[in-house]
Scaffold this motif. Structure first.
Motif, PDB file in Angstrom:
ATOM      1  N   THR A  39      46.677 -83.861   5.640  1.00 24.92           N
ATOM      2  CA  THR A  39      47.554 -83.473   6.417  1.00 24.92           C
ATOM      3  C   THR A  39      48.036 -82.560   6.703  1.00 24.92           C
ATOM      4  OG1 THR A  39      47.785 -85.781   7.162  1.00 24.92           O
ATOM      5  CG2 THR A  39      49.305 -84.765   8.710  1.00 24.92           C
ATOM      6  N   THR A  40      49.190 -82.350   5.379  1.00 23.15           N
ATOM      7  CA  THR A  40      50.261 -80.974   5.103  1.00 23.15           C
ATOM      8  C   THR A  40      49.261 -80.002   5.278  1.00 23.15           C
ATOM      9  OG1 THR A  40      51.191 -82.484   4.496  1.00 23.15           O
ATOM     10  CG2 THR A  40      51.604 -80.072   3.855  1.00 23.15           C
ATOM     11  N   LEU A  41      47.687 -79.936   4.811  1.00 25.10           N
ATOM     12  CA  LEU A  41      47.654 -78.612   4.568  1.00 25.10           C
ATOM     13  C   LEU A  41      46.607 -78.614   5.776  1.00 25.10           C
ATOM     14  CD1 LEU A  41      46.140 -76.658   2.554  1.00 25.10           C
ATOM     15  CD2 LEU A  41      43.910 -78.034   2.026  1.00 25.10           C
ATOM     16  N   GLY A  42      45.997 -79.166   6.759  1.00 23.38           N
ATOM     17  CA  GLY A  42      45.567 -78.685   8.049  1.00 23.38           C
ATOM     18  C   GLY A  42      46.859 -78.444   8.768  1.00 23.38           C
ATOM     19  N   GLY A  43      47.656 -78.295   8.317  1.00 24.82           N
ATOM     20  CA  GLY A  43      48.870 -77.900   9.524  1.00 24.82           C
ATOM     21  C   GLY A  43      49.197 -77.045   9.384  1.00 24.82           C
ATOM     22  N   GLN A  44      48.960 -76.674   8.232  1.00 24.41           N
ATOM     23  CA  GLN A  44      49.452 -75.399   7.555  1.00 24.41           C
ATOM     24  C   GLN A  44      47.874 -74.284   7.493  1.00 24.41           C
ATOM     25  OE1 GLN A  44      49.683 -75.850   3.285  1.00 24.41           O
ATOM     26  NE2 GLN A  44      51.701 -76.384   3.115  1.00 24.41           N
ATOM     27  N   ARG A  45      46.879 -74.479   7.579  1.00 28.21           N
ATOM     28  CA  ARG A  45      46.342 -74.032   8.159  1.00 28.21           C
ATOM     29  C   ARG A  45      46.049 -73.804   9.439  1.00 28.21           C
ATOM     30  NH1 ARG A  45      41.216 -76.924   4.997  1.00 28.21           N
ATOM     31  NH2 ARG A  45      41.637 -75.757   2.476  1.00 28.21           N
ATOM     32  N   LEU A  46      46.387 -74.716  10.793  1.00 29.36           N
ATOM     33  CA  LEU A  46      46.816 -74.439  11.874  1.00 29.36           C
ATOM     34  C   LEU A  46      47.416 -73.888  12.359  1.00 29.36           C
ATOM     35  CD1 LEU A  46      45.958 -75.355  15.120  1.00 29.36           C
ATOM     36  CD2 LEU A  46      47.010 -76.997  14.732  1.00 29.36           C
ATOM     37  N   ALA A  47      48.666 -73.568  11.399  1.00 28.48           N
ATOM     38  CA  ALA A  47      49.911 -72.621  12.097  1.00 28.48           C
ATOM     39  C   ALA A  47      49.934 -71.211  11.390  1.00 28.48           C
ATOM     40  CB  ALA A  47      50.867 -73.064  10.971  1.00 28.48           C
ATOM     41  N   PHE A  48      48.825 -71.113  10.726  1.00 26.54           N
ATOM     42  CA  PHE A  48      48.391 -69.956  10.119  1.00 26.54           C
ATOM     43  C   PHE A  48      47.073 -69.166  11.410  1.00 26.54           C
ATOM     44  CE2 PHE A  48      44.610 -66.739   8.166  1.00 26.54           C
ATOM     45  CZ  PHE A  48      46.268 -65.598   7.273  1.00 26.54           C
ATOM     46  N   VAL A  49      46.708 -70.021  12.172  1.00 26.91           N
ATOM     47  CA  VAL A  49      45.104 -69.518  12.676  1.00 26.91           C
ATOM     48  C   VAL A  49      46.436 -69.048  13.878  1.00 26.91           C
ATOM     49  CG1 VAL A  49      43.593 -70.293  14.039  1.00 26.91           C
ATOM     50  CG2 VAL A  49      43.463 -71.023  11.845  1.00 26.91           C
ATOM     51  N   LEU A  50      47.504 -70.127  14.814  1.00 27.68           N
ATOM     52  CA  LEU A  50      47.546 -70.141  15.654  1.00 27.68           C
ATOM     53  C   LEU A  50      48.416 -68.377  15.271  1.00 27.68           C
ATOM     54  CD1 LEU A  50      48.860 -73.585  16.774  1.00 27.68           C
ATOM     55  CD2 LEU A  50      46.989 -72.134  17.728  1.00 27.68           C
ATOM     56  N   ASN A  51      49.169 -68.271  14.125  1.00 25.10           N
ATOM     57  CA  ASN A  51      50.095 -66.769  14.051  1.00 25.10           C
ATOM     58  C   ASN A  51      48.994 -65.745  13.924  1.00 25.10           C
ATOM     59  OD1 ASN A  51      52.733 -68.277  13.572  1.00 25.10           O
ATOM     60  ND2 ASN A  51      52.514 -68.619  11.427  1.00 25.10           N
ATOM     61  N   GLU A  52      47.807 -66.063  13.613  1.00 23.77           N
ATOM     62  CA  GLU A  52      46.862 -64.661  13.493  1.00 23.77           C
ATOM     63  C   GLU A  52      46.679 -64.510  14.869  1.00 23.77           C
ATOM     64  OE1 GLU A  52      45.876 -62.629  11.307  1.00 23.77           O
ATOM     65  OE2 GLU A  52      47.304 -63.489  10.090  1.00 23.77           O
ATOM     66  N   ILE A  53      46.653 -65.247  16.028  1.00 24.58           N
ATOM     67  CA  ILE A  53      46.299 -65.317  17.539  1.00 24.58           C
ATOM     68  C   ILE A  53      47.403 -64.428  18.366  1.00 24.58           C
ATOM     69  CG2 ILE A  53      45.556 -66.617  19.655  1.00 24.58           C
ATOM     70  CD1 ILE A  53      44.262 -68.663  17.666  1.00 24.58           C
ATOM     71  N   VAL A  54      48.295 -65.241  17.655  1.00 23.76           N
ATOM     72  CA  VAL A  54      49.420 -64.561  18.403  1.00 23.76           C
ATOM     73  C   VAL A  54      49.796 -63.084  18.061  1.00 23.76           C
ATOM     74  CG1 VAL A  54      51.939 -64.496  18.475  1.00 23.76           C
ATOM     75  CG2 VAL A  54      51.127 -66.331  19.021  1.00 23.76           C
ATOM     76  N   GLU A  55      49.312 -62.791  17.239  1.00 16.52           N
ATOM     77  CA  GLU A  55      49.876 -61.507  16.328  1.00 16.52           C
ATOM     78  C   GLU A  55      48.000 -60.385  17.377  1.00 16.52           C
ATOM     79  OE1 GLU A  55      51.054 -57.753  14.362  1.00 16.52           O
ATOM     80  OE2 GLU A  55      51.563 -60.272  14.630  1.00 16.52           O
ATOM     81  N   HIS A  56      47.199 -61.354  16.984  1.00 19.11           N
ATOM     82  CA  HIS A  56      45.848 -60.480  18.279  1.00 19.11           C
ATOM     83  C   HIS A  56      46.405 -60.111  19.175  1.00 19.11           C
ATOM     84  CE1 HIS A  56      42.146 -59.143  18.826  1.00 19.11           C
ATOM     85  NE2 HIS A  56      41.857 -60.214  19.888  1.00 19.11           N
ATOM     86  N   LYS A  57      46.759 -61.530  19.902  1.00 23.39           N
ATOM     87  CA  LYS A  57      47.272 -60.820  21.221  1.00 23.39           C
ATOM     88  C   LYS A  57      48.143 -59.825  21.586  1.00 23.39           C
ATOM     89  CE  LYS A  57      46.227 -64.851  23.097  1.00 23.39           C
ATOM     90  NZ  LYS A  57      47.237 -66.139  24.161  1.00 23.39           N
ATOM     91  N   LYS A  58      49.738 -59.957  20.924  1.00 21.76           N
ATOM     92  CA  LYS A  58      50.384 -58.342  20.166  1.00 21.76           C
ATOM     93  C   LYS A  58      49.248 -56.964  20.168  1.00 21.76           C
ATOM     94  CE  LYS A  58      54.496 -60.875  19.137  1.00 21.76           C
ATOM     95  NZ  LYS A  58      55.006 -60.910  18.201  1.00 21.76           N
ATOM     96  N   HIS A  59      48.316 -56.849  19.122  1.00 28.72           N
ATOM     97  CA  HIS A  59      47.458 -55.922  18.844  1.00 28.72           C
ATOM     98  C   HIS A  59      46.898 -55.267  20.615  1.00 28.72           C
ATOM     99  CE1 HIS A  59      48.362 -54.778  14.764  1.00 28.72           C
ATOM    100  NE2 HIS A  59      48.798 -55.895  14.808  1.00 28.72           N
TER     101      HIS A  59
END
Length: 119
Positions: A39-59
């Motif tokens: 569960t912890t690893l899945g949460g970390q991976r989800l947070a990474f993906v969501l951060n990348e999506i936000v960064e992509h939207k900014k770019h």
């Protein structure tokens, strides 16, 4: 890994899950620990993906407005300085080694190998 604790090996080489299955405390604690880790690893991976999506939207927004947005992880000037430092050490030492080899330095290496390889 989860079902392996439930299976029972028989003499004929088959595996089956006992009916009804009796859950022991040790197996329960191991499964609980595995669930927490996954569960912890899945949460970390989800947070990474969501951060990348936000960064992509900014770019994407910056590109649409005609202004560039630098990569947040690397500074080109720092990378240039690191590469220049490596080149300042590596290039002269490689040139010195190649000139030494061209001047007959390989004879020293040949003698060393003959001693160690007993040629």
């Amino acid at each position: 890994m989860v079902y392996a604790a439930m299976e029972v090996n028989h003499a004929d080489g088959t595996r089956q899950i006992q009916q009804p299955f009796q859950l022991e405390e040790e197996v329960y604690q191991r499964w609980r620990s595995m669930a927490q880790d996954m569960t912890t690893l899945g949460g970390q991976r989800l947070a990474f993906v969501l951060n990348e999506i936000v960064e992509h939207k900014k770019h994407k927004a910056a590109h649409r407005e005609g202004r560039g947005r630098g990569h947040r992880r690397r500074s080109w000037s720092r990378s240039l300085a690191i590469n220049a430092g490596i080149a300042a050490v590596l290039v002269p030492s490689m040139l010195m080694l190649l000139r030494w080899h061209a001047a007959g330095g390989s004879q020293v290496i040949d003698r060393l190998f003959r001693v160690h390889l007993k040629m």
